[in-house]
Enzyme design. Structure first.
Site, PDB file in Angstrom:
ATOM      1  N   PHE A  67       0.815  -1.227   0.000  1.00 42.70           N
ATOM      2  CA  PHE A  67       0.000   0.000   0.000  1.00 42.70           C
ATOM      3  C   PHE A  67       0.839   1.264   0.000  1.00 42.70           C
ATOM      4  O   PHE A  67       0.380   2.323  -0.367  1.00 42.70           O
ATOM      5  CB  PHE A  67      -0.943   0.004   1.204  1.00 42.70           C
ATOM      6  CG  PHE A  67      -1.949  -1.109   1.154  1.00 42.70           C
ATOM      7  CD1 PHE A  67      -2.507  -1.492  -0.047  1.00 42.70           C
ATOM      8  CD2 PHE A  67      -2.318  -1.764   2.307  1.00 42.70           C
ATOM      9  CE1 PHE A  67      -3.433  -2.528  -0.098  1.00 42.70           C
ATOM     10  CE2 PHE A  67      -3.244  -2.806   2.270  1.00 42.70           C
ATOM     11  CZ  PHE A  67      -3.802  -3.188   1.061  1.00 42.70           C
TER      12      PHE A  67
ATOM     13  N   GLN B  37       5.440  -6.874  10.156  1.00 51.13           N
ATOM     14  CA  GLN B  37       4.678  -5.633  10.010  1.00 51.13           C
ATOM     15  C   GLN B  37       3.421  -5.909   9.192  1.00 51.13           C
ATOM     16  O   GLN B  37       2.604  -5.018   8.989  1.00 51.13           O
ATOM     17  CB  GLN B  37       5.518  -4.595   9.266  1.00 51.13           C
ATOM     18  CG  GLN B  37       6.777  -4.157   9.985  1.00 51.13           C
ATOM     19  CD  GLN B  37       7.627  -3.238   9.107  1.00 51.13           C
ATOM     20  OE1 GLN B  37       8.290  -3.670   8.182  1.00 51.13           O
ATOM     21  NE2 GLN B  37       7.582  -1.956   9.387  1.00 51.13           N
TER      22      GLN B  37
ATOM     23  N   HIS C 254       1.606  -4.788  13.665  1.00 49.22           N
ATOM     24  CA  HIS C 254       0.565  -3.893  13.152  1.00 49.22           C
ATOM     25  C   HIS C 254      -0.807  -4.560  13.099  1.00 49.22           C
ATOM     26  O   HIS C 254      -1.694  -4.104  12.389  1.00 49.22           O
ATOM     27  CB  HIS C 254       0.973  -3.346  11.774  1.00 49.22           C
ATOM     28  CG  HIS C 254       2.203  -2.469  11.833  1.00 49.22           C
ATOM     29  ND1 HIS C 254       3.014  -2.228  10.757  1.00 49.22           N
ATOM     30  CD2 HIS C 254       2.760  -1.783  12.869  1.00 49.22           C
ATOM     31  CE1 HIS C 254       4.015  -1.425  11.120  1.00 49.22           C
ATOM     32  NE2 HIS C 254       3.884  -1.150  12.394  1.00 49.22           N
TER      33      HIS C 254
END
Ligand SMILES: [Zn+2]
Length: 248
Positions: free
Chosen positions: A34, A100, A120
């Site tokens: 992203f 992550q 995350h």
């Protein structure tokens, strides 16, 4: 491939290998990064945690975005990079994978939940922000399909959000502590597919190195921490790790 062979030797010599993974390991499974150019976060500003709490429209927009990318996530399966790490865990070489990523692909490759430290969070389910009760996305989707009705916790009526850590949201304390401990226990620390720009997560390779571990970075592009590393491999993760671990 000489560098992959060097990594293979380093793994053989190490007692405790800890992996630190980022988006780059999952792009080989078809999950877009992203943050990369053209990625969703360069087109749409991320919804910060404070906005999510304060605004029903922000919550609706967050669910719209979630369901727009949901099928890509659901179809993704682990690739050779995930499988190589799973093998190292199976061999008892790798006590922990710090990630992550929020895609659950390490677990899908056969690694037990308690060996994957998700800094995350996880986007494959949702949770109540008040009581942390887990809610399945299929249920949220059914609720939301009803004129974009916002889901509320079936236990306490609290707000529901994907079980991820948003910008502006506190890092999960237990996971940060486990990641710290795992990092200090490593004599070889391998970064895979992270550009090492998002802190505090990106502090773990530095901690490993200061603690005397050897540091390897496998990433398609150079990172800010390349100068710290004992070995940098700018190549595909899947092929590199297949060769270094000897699995396909
Ligand atoms: Zn609740």
């Amino acid at each position: 491939m000489a560098k992959a062979d060097e990594l293979k030797r380093m793994i053989a010599q190490a007692g405790s290998v800890v992996a630190f993974t980022g988006a780059g390991i999952s792009t080989e499974s078809g999950i877009p990064d992203f943050r990369s150019p053209g990625g969703i976060w360069t087109k749409y500003r991320p919804i910060e945690f404070g906005e999510f709490l304060a605004s029903a429209e922000a919550r609706r927009e967050s669910w719209r975005r979630k369901f727009a990318t949901h099928e890509t996530m659901q179809k993704a399966t682990p690739n050779a990079g995930h499988r190589a790490l799973s093998r190292l865990v199976e061999l008892g070489k790798m006590p922990a994978i710090i990630t992550q990523n929020i895609d659950c692909l390490h677990q899908a490759s056969g690694v037990a939940d308690d060996k994957v430290i998700e800094l995350h969070g996880n986007t494959t389910y949702a949770a109540c922000l008040d009581c942390q009760r887990r809610h399945e996305l299929e249920w949220v989707r059914e609720v939301f399909a009803n004129d974009e009705e916002l889901p509320l916790c079936v236990g306490c009526g609290g707000m529901i959000k994907t079980a991820t850590i948003s910008f502006g949201q506190a890092m999960p304390e237990a996971e940060m502590a486990r990641a710290h401990e795992a990092t200090l226990g490593a004599d070889l620390f391998i970064v895979l597919g992270s550009s090492l720009v998002v802190y505090p997560a990106a502090g773990f390779p530095i901690l490993a190195k200061r603690n005397g571990a050897r540091l390897v970075i496998v990433n398609r592009e150079p990172t800010d921490q390349d100068e710290l590393a004992d070995l940098v491999i700018n190549a595909e993760i899947g092929s590199t790790m297949s060769r270094a671990v000897g699995v396909n």
